[in-house]
Design an enzyme around this catalytic site. Structure first.
Site, short mmCIF file in Angstrom:
data_model
loop_
_atom_site.label_atom_id
_atom_site.label_comp_id
_atom_site.label_asym_id
_atom_site.label_seq_id
_atom_site.Cartn_x
_atom_site.Cartn_y
_atom_site.Cartn_z
CE LYS A 205 -120.84 27.47 19.51
NZ LYS A 205 -120.19 25.85 19.10
CB CYS A 259 -115.97 25.28 23.12
SG CYS A 259 -115.59 25.00 21.46
N1 SAJ Z 1 -117.52 16.90 30.30
C1 SAJ Z 1 -118.19 16.80 32.06
N2 SAJ Z 1 -119.16 16.18 32.38
C2 SAJ Z 1 -120.50 15.74 31.30
C3 SAJ Z 1 -120.10 15.55 29.89
C4 SAJ Z 1 -118.48 16.95 29.71
O1 SAJ Z 1 -117.80 16.27 32.88
O2 SAJ Z 1 -121.03 15.42 31.22
C5 SAJ Z 1 -116.90 17.33 30.69
C6 SAJ Z 1 -115.12 16.66 29.29
O3 SAJ Z 1 -114.80 15.97 29.95
C7 SAJ Z 1 -114.20 17.37 29.07
C8 SAJ Z 1 -115.70 18.77 28.86
O4 SAJ Z 1 -116.76 18.89 29.68
O5 SAJ Z 1 -113.46 18.16 29.32
C9 SAJ Z 1 -116.05 19.44 27.25
O6 SAJ Z 1 -115.85 18.16 26.86
P1 SAJ Z 1 -117.61 17.81 26.02
O7 SAJ Z 1 -117.24 17.22 24.81
O8 SAJ Z 1 -118.85 18.01 26.43
O9 SAJ Z 1 -117.84 19.30 24.63
P2 SAJ Z 1 -116.54 19.93 23.71
O10 SAJ Z 1 -115.44 20.96 23.85
O11 SAJ Z 1 -115.83 18.50 23.03
O12 SAJ Z 1 -117.38 19.87 22.15
C10 SAJ Z 1 -118.92 21.11 22.45
C11 SAJ Z 1 -119.87 20.36 21.63
N3 SAJ Z 1 -120.52 21.27 22.19
C12 SAJ Z 1 -121.65 20.24 22.97
O13 SAJ Z 1 -121.69 18.63 23.15
C13 SAJ Z 1 -123.11 20.98 23.43
C14 SAJ Z 1 -119.41 21.20 20.57
O14 SAJ Z 1 -120.55 20.41 19.56
C15 SAJ Z 1 -119.66 22.41 20.07
O15 SAJ Z 1 -118.86 22.60 18.91
C16 SAJ Z 1 -118.07 22.71 20.53
O16 SAJ Z 1 -118.56 22.06 22.43
C17 SAJ Z 1 -117.66 24.24 20.47
O17 SAJ Z 1 -117.32 24.43 19.48
O18 SAJ Z 1 -118.62 24.71 21.22
#
Ligand code: SAJ
Length: 419
Positions: A205, A259
């Site tokens: 995880k 997360c």
């Molecule tokens: N972000 C970037 N660049 C990217 C991708 C994301 O700057 O290429 C930023 C986003 O703007 C945001 C942050 O990262 O601020 C996180 O966004 P995210 O969409 O990657 O993740 P979360 O926190 O909304 O959800 C994640 C999910 N994990 C993945 O996609 C690997 C979800 O499946 C998990 O269950 C969740 O975290 C968790 O519970 O850990």
């Protein structure tokens, strides 16, 4: 089997609903009494597609009940712990919610109970919690009770789909524990189920979210370099990603949410030593709001406006597009960084309450706009018209929302090196 779910939050409530609708008798234990009341009356305290219908069904068929009374979760066959594991001020894990939940479980369970932790936890925590239960109950872990780490892996807005179709990792303190948990989750999970030991599943995880954090940091470093070489990093990333084995993430003003910003700290927290890569990535991502601040200051210099006279409008408060969640949002960190050096900071977000309810009002007489969230609404704005409301026309794009710099603006974007 009768199930107790400890913690009716973003994960606990949907999980309790799924098991109830799969035919189990489920009691949700939650210390917030207003949440208990709401759930029992069939209304959800979290916003999530499908949840209202699913919850009503579970309450109406009599399989789900919420309570703040410990007596009501005594003697259950299964305990599923879904509480938060945040960081403390000093960035070390705060496991107090988890430990309280485990204590409550230990005081309630019977011989033969299966205890499941769905919370994201530092490696080896499940083994430590099994020991804690042994100490409280006098039971022997793996013989008198079973224990599993079953990390949730769902994404808000897709929870009820992902709970069913995502694959699941079940990490047992022994094989029997994992096998029992598999029988349980099989009742509604249609994705694959993989069994392993609890420390491996804890690592899995944390590795998933650290993978994203480190990759975003790499993209952010590419963006920083792109400014020095005078290229557009987004064009470069698109071209690099045409390689069949390359998939570069998106640079931006930072990494927020509840997360990603914390999970790499959880991963490192129980280790004696590490190589430093993960820490460095975290540092890069945490400093990205400062990069946006530098771009803003540069732009103000270009038009010869003293920083302390600037009126700045921040577009977006949520940590990512479509979301109303501001937890660890880079937008907030950015505002914190500039609020004492500029004259005025205004904020507008279509999903979150800011200083202004309306974009036009926010822009009236302003000098600079900084886009901090990739809300879809921001992609189609008419910058020519909006620019006419402003005193000076500076546009800083922290999320690659504006593809073509609007005419008449001093435009700077993270990753958009000038050439
Ligand atoms: N972000 C970037 N660049 C990217 C991708 C994301 O700057 O290429 C930023 C986003 O703007 C945001 C942050 O990262 O601020 C996180 O966004 P995210 O969409 O990657 O993740 P979360 O926190 O909304 O959800 C994640 C999910 N994990 C993945 O996609 C690997 C979800 O499946 C998990 O269950 C969740 O975290 C968790 O519970 O850990």
């Amino acid at each position: 089997a009768e199930i107790a779910v400890i913690g009716l939050g973003y994960i606990g409530l949907p999980t309790a609903i799924m098991f109830a609708n799969a035919g189990f008798k489920v009691v949700g234990y939650e210390i917030r009494e207003d949440v208990v009341k709401k759930v029992n009356s069939g209304t959800s305290h979290i916003i999530e597609p499908e949840i209202e219908d699913m919850l009503r069904k579970a309450i109406e068929n009599g399989n789900l009940r919420a309570t703040s009374d410990k007596k009501e979760i005594a003697g259950k066959d299964v305990y599923i712990i879904c509480v938060q594991t945040p960081l403390k001020e000093d960035k070390t894990p705060d496991l107090s919610y988890l430990e309280n939940a485990v204590r409550t479980t230990a005081e309630s369970m019977k011989k033969g109970s299966l205890v499941i932790i769905e919370s994201t936890v530092p490696p080896m925590t499940t083994l430590r919690m099994a020991k804690l239960i042994e100490d409280i109950t006098g039971f022997k872990a793996g013989e008198d009770f079973y224990m599993v780490h079953a990390p949730e892996r769902v994404m808000p807005r897709r929870i009820f789909k992902e709970l069913v179709y995502n694959s699941r990792i079940l990490g047992g303190i022994n094989e029997e524990s994992a096998e029992l948990a598999e029988l349980l989750y099989r009742t509604f999970v249609k994705g694959q189920i993989f069994k392993t030991n609890s420390t491996t599943s804890e690592m899995v995880k944390l590795m998933e979210n650290t993978f994203r954090d480190v990759n975003i940091a790499l993209a952010n470093e590419f963006a920083f370099l792109a400014h020095q070489y005078g290229i557009d990093v987004f064009e470069a990333i698109e071209l690099a990603n045409t390689h069949p084995r390359v998939k570069i993430h998106m640079p931006g003003i930072g990494v927020g949410g509840h997360c990603l910003p914390k999970d790499s700290y959880l991963l490192l927290s129980s280790a004696k030593e590490d190589f430093g890569l993960i820490k460095k990535a975290r540092e890069i991502n945490e400093d990205m709001p400062l990069f946006a601040k530098d771009l803003l200051i540069d732009a103000l210099k270009t038009i010869n406006l003293p920083v302390e006279e600037a009126i700045v409008v921040v577009l977006g408060l949520a940590y990512k597009g479509y979301s109303d969640d501001t937890r660890n949002s880079p937008a907030l960190k950015f505002i914190e960084e500039i609020k004492d050096i500029v004259m005025e900071v205004r904020t507008y977000d279509p999903y979150v309450k800011g200083t202004h309810e309306n974009l036009e009002d926010a822009l009236k007489g302003a000098d600079a706009v900084v886009i901090a969230t990739d809300h879809p609404e921001f992609k189609t704005l008419d910058w020519q018209a909006l620019g006419r409301l402003m005193r000076n026309k500076i546009l800083i794009d922290g999320r690659h929302v504006v593809k073509n710099p609007p005419k008449g603006f001093v435009f700077k974007g993270i990753g958009r090196g000038e050439y």
